[in-house]
Design a protein around this motif. Structure first.
Motif, short mmCIF file in Angstrom:
data_model
loop_
_atom_site.label_atom_id
_atom_site.label_comp_id
_atom_site.label_asym_id
_atom_site.label_seq_id
_atom_site.Cartn_x
_atom_site.Cartn_y
_atom_site.Cartn_z
N GLY B 152 0.72 -1.58 0.19
CA GLY B 152 -0.23 -0.38 -0.10
C GLY B 152 0.52 1.90 -0.38
O GLY B 152 2.09 0.99 0.65
N TRP B 153 0.41 2.28 -0.90
CA TRP B 153 1.20 3.57 -1.16
C TRP B 153 1.19 4.61 0.62
O TRP B 153 2.16 4.93 0.28
CB TRP B 153 0.32 4.49 -1.53
N LEU B 154 0.90 3.68 2.06
CA LEU B 154 1.02 4.44 2.62
C LEU B 154 1.49 4.17 3.84
O LEU B 154 1.86 3.85 4.96
CB LEU B 154 -0.68 4.81 3.71
N SER B 155 2.13 2.65 3.16
CA SER B 155 2.32 1.44 4.16
C SER B 155 3.59 1.93 4.85
O SER B 155 4.65 2.19 3.89
CB SER B 155 2.09 -0.09 3.61
N ALA B 156 4.34 1.68 5.82
CA ALA B 156 5.11 2.06 6.38
C ALA B 156 6.67 0.67 5.66
O ALA B 156 7.85 0.65 6.62
CB ALA B 156 5.76 2.20 7.82
N CYS B 157 5.97 -0.48 5.21
CA CYS B 157 6.86 -1.27 5.38
C CYS B 157 7.25 -0.97 3.34
O CYS B 157 7.55 -2.47 2.75
CB CYS B 157 5.94 -3.00 5.10
N LEU B 158 6.40 -0.41 2.88
CA LEU B 158 6.65 -0.71 1.28
C LEU B 158 8.01 -0.28 1.15
O LEU B 158 9.12 0.98 2.08
CB LEU B 158 6.13 0.97 0.89
N ASP B 159 8.67 -0.63 0.17
CA ASP B 159 10.54 -0.58 -0.40
C ASP B 159 10.76 0.84 -0.45
O ASP B 159 11.82 1.23 0.29
CB ASP B 159 10.76 -0.84 -1.83
N SER B 160 9.57 1.95 -0.61
CA SER B 160 9.94 3.18 -0.52
C SER B 160 8.74 3.87 -0.07
O SER B 160 8.13 4.55 -0.58
CB SER B 160 10.66 3.52 -1.88
N PRO B 161 8.12 3.56 1.10
CA PRO B 161 7.32 4.65 1.65
C PRO B 161 7.22 5.99 1.83
O PRO B 161 8.35 6.46 1.27
CB PRO B 161 7.41 4.30 2.94
#
Lengths: 439, 439, 439
Positions: B152-161
């Motif tokens: 998800g675009w708001l996620s803290a665990c996205l590769d590039s948050p």
């Protein structure tokens, strides 16, 4: 924190899991109390509270003295496939067995409590105590021995199990719910309907309980406790950790399916959104999925629960027609859906979850039909055992004249006749700054 | 007990922790039922029971068919930052994901249930079922995907948050409470106030619920379940075991702070010890601390909760003034305090708990203000999403004429109009040996 | 799930166990609310809800600021055997202690809540808040320090414990129940009986609570929570996993024994099946077994509980005779059975469970009587401490004129006088399609 071996840690984890689930199952007694209080008339509210409290207490005593011994005690005799015979009064009980004693106690108490709902509002206290001790101390333990001890003739862990499969009853559709529900049906038939339940022409009159919110509270507590009931029956979590959420999801979908089943029935037959029926539907779904929850795929929970909702509704209609007056509808719920749940294993069991080439559900080809056969045998034998024993017990109490209260006591209400007054004292009924007075 | 590898034991421990927390969150449905029953008028008691039961059941169905898929399913398309798209009907769902399915289901059902409080006492059953399925099946899952799936675009665990931080919302001030509370506000605005809520001159009249003890019961069950809600959102206990009591303490202090905040408001404004407001205060504090509980020091729980109590009171006043009639005050509670809780992270987050040089609260210098920025963006976007979608859903139901019951049905009470009679049958209202009769 | 060392996994397991038990103990606040609501008159229902909610919240504040510091804080001074003196406001508190902070908070709040039952229906809010903070912040912590911190003079883990044994009080018959129960007795004596409790000739009149079902709900929630209370007090599960079900079984049998004890009393003295007394009996048994549950054999749970039921009944009679009016009978329950439970260790402690040659119960020979001596000293000193401090606190509140409400406020009911109206608004008392109206 110190050192600990992996095997010691593992023992701690599994222990925590099982004790915790046992505590959740115990809490179901609270759910049964609130459901039952709400479902009876106001004048019998204290009575049902006492009866379920007596289940938990006399049940503990009976389980302590002989129930556990008959269910799980070692039996060196030829009767070992039929009954246990050791560890009476917990004498010589190994500490490793303590957790099973506690966990199984909570199940035994559940079976007994189920019966209370069928005979409430007209049964004497003394009769209640006698049969509660006999059910927790003997009727239930024998069935538990058959199915859940590894000595029992229906057990799947017997060296040479029945039809090389053994009965699949994870959390007790047969052991707990059929014992309670069919026992309740027998009791309700022998004790007879409540005064006023049928009019002169034999038509059933509604006798709604006095508090729908208490019923809802009870149902939600039972649903909550059911997660312990079903997942705890895996008897361990390490090494099978993904089965725990599997069981939890199937349980959830079973409850949802049951609610939808009963709602469908209400809308089609009664033409209104019957809230009490919806609540009963959740329980019907939960009972229905109790045997199969580790043996079927997730979607099957929804289907088995939905059918369970209809089976409950049908059994409820049938029992009313047969003039078996069951205030809590425990017989339809636990007896009817208990049988359905045990049978459903034979239809829906997934080969990938059974790990036995001879055992799968009819919808997967049936693997020769052995599984459906075992489940059918289990239903018939458990039903026969419960019917015969409970007929003897309730029949004897009836013949001794200590089963049913006098008509004027029943009309006045059990709370007035036996318990010193109303659950909600009259002078406490209305208050807004000034106490209400009847004079 | 046999052998088991440490990694297998660890999997068992974390599984036990998460499933157990999920079960506690599920039990919050019971808390919502009792709180809501107590907060509505007697004539609508069965109605609210049914609605929350339908949340749990239709919610499970919607989650099973597509909610989970939109929230956490793998999506190979360009839209993956916005929505999941796989594992519909749990098809091909890996067993490792079962625990997340169950745990997240209990959160989705919570969000939907929150809305029920805002529109109760005048909304049709069919409208309720439709929006409950849409919220659990789509509105909520999309937000959960944004924040809690690692795509998800708001996620803290996205590769590039987002802003190299990502939204901090441990247990769902935004994902759960804002969705429920703002959804409720929109619903209450569109369905309109209950008859009699405002007099001819537009002044709001009190419509107290019929049972303060049921409200207290509900609040205490919710507080109990909240420990599962917040600690379970750590998604594991091994390796972060001291964070679990950290979260539990902050949760406790948040509830205490909220109670004190609402009590202060009551004493200053209403000049009496308002018990219902104190109970609401505990919940306001719990909502307020739900995002931040693992990111702030212990003392901050007390402060954030206390401010939350005032924010609830202020929002409650504002909504009443705007003629948005919300029987449970769900919009003020979950919407208002949900926004506050998300924002509070940007003010109170402790550098020692964030582990990211760019992320800390304004009271610790702000680390450039990026964290407050992310939290603010999250509030705005989630609020916009919920307002638009819920306006479409409730607006469409309104235009179709299936949203609100007829005035005479509302005056008679939902239980009488739709559910076959009162939650407490009249002939069961008084009893002391002899049933009360109205004739 | 990745790698983790056995010691890390073990820490996770024990953490899960203790936090979970703490959460269960917290839920006992819900049990106390429902029990108390049911046991008071309708006109004071909101009042008791507020008081117990204030325990949980002001108790958390007091515990946060200084209660924990006095109980478990490091004290470099000579007074270290008497009181802790560090970690105020959780300043410098090591993360490893967080779990103890939370677990012990739930116990502290329990002790304070117990007192509320004794003085309810006539005590001012402000007095309540003051003594609640003093009990949670000082009276209780000092006793906890003596017995449960390893610095305390009564502690079994002191380097050189009292009589080389130290007090055996696993889950707090002395620390929690005597503090609450004896504190309640002192409070009830100083605040004086409710108006109308004794007639002109000094004879006690029954003042039954307004809802037996709420009482039953409360008792069952308390019993449920008690499993956390007693097993959690083992403070870990790995390495002592069989002790957990041991404690759970003894707890169960204690409750069963207590119920039987009180039922026997009712049948012999009152000549009817008193449901409220049976419910109180379960609690009396649970209190009685709280100190001994890990030190006695399983059967002893039944015996200690049964005697506890009679002790409760006797103390209840005695307090009524002494004109100490205790609406919840908290003094008899927690004070009387708390003392009995502490003493019972000296009679029933099994040598195989004590692991100390000097310590065993009189029924096993007594091992020189040292254990009975330690337990007796503990009872006397804790009782003296509580009596003196609570007499000072309640005496001061009395002298300041802020302890008891005015007679007309009491007659009108606390809810009317202080809380803005009835817990069940009058126009909501009867509804069947049409709201009831008093005009």
């Amino acid at each position: 924190e110190g050192l600990a071996s992996p095997s010691s840690i593992r023992a701690g984890v599994d222990m925590l899991f099982i004790v915790l689930c046992g505590v959740l199952v115990f809490f179901m007694q609270c759910g049964f109390i609130m459901l039952s209080v709400g479902a009876v008339r106001r004048k019998n509210a204290k009575n049902i509270i006492l009866y379920i409290l007596l289940d938990a207490t006399f049940g503990a005593v009976a389980w302590f003295f002989f129930g556990w011994a008959f269910a799980y005690g070692p039996n060196p005799n030829a009767s070992s496939k039929f009954i246990g015979a050791g560890w009476f009064v917990t004498y010589n009980l190994p500490k490793e067995e303590y957790v099973n004693w506690f966990f199984q106690y909570t199940f035994a108490a559940t079976a007994t409590t189920i019966i209370s709902g069928s005979i409430i509002e007209r049964t004497k206290v003394i009769a209640y105590i006698i049969y509660a001790m006999l059910v927790t101390g003997f009727v239930y333990p024998v069935v538990a021995h058959w199915v859940w001890s590894c000595d029992g003739w229906l057990s799947a862990c017997l060296d040479s199990p029945l039809l090389e499969i053994g009965l699949v009853d994870l959390a007790g559709c047969g052991v707990v719910h059929m014992v309670g529900g069919i026992g309740g049906a027998v009791g309700a038939a022998i004790v007879g309907p409540r005064i006023g339940r049928y009019d002169a022409s034999g038509r059933a009159l509604a006798m709604p309980g006095h508090s729908a919110p208490f019923m809802a509270l009870g149902v939600m507590i039972l649903w909550f406790g059911w997660y312990g009931f079903n997942t705890g029956s895996l008897l361990g979590i390490v090494g099978q950790e993904t089965m725990v959420p599997h069981v939890a999801i199937v349980t959830t979908l079973g409850a949802a399916g049951g609610t939808l089943g009963c709602l469908s029935y209400s809308l089609l037959v009664e033409k209104h959104w019957n809230v009490v029926n919806a609540l009963n539907g959740a329980l019907a779904g939960l009972v229905s999925i109790t045997a199969a929850c580790a043996s079927v795929e997730l979607w099957a929970g929804l289907v088995i629960g939905y059918i369970g909702g209809w089976i409950f509704s049908g059994c409820s209609w049938l029992l009313t027609y047969m003039k078996i007056d069951d205030p809590l509808e425990a017989a339809a719920m636990h007896g009817g859906c208990g049988m359905w749940g045990l049978w459903a294993v034979g239809w829906f069991a997934s080969p990938s979850l059974m790990g036995n080439d001879r055992a799968c559900g009819v919808f997967y080809g049936g693997c020769g039909g052995w599984l459906l056969g075992v489940q059918t045998i289990g239903i018939v034998v458990i039903a026969a055992w419960v019917i015969v024993l409970m007929a003897v017990i309730f029949g004897a109490l009836h013949l001794m004249g200590i089963l049913r209260v006098a008509p004027d006591e029943e009309k006045a209400g059990m709370d007035h006749s036996y318990h010193g007054g109303d659950a909600y004292p009259k002078d406490q009924q209305v208050a807004d700054g000034e106490p209400f007075t009847t004079t």
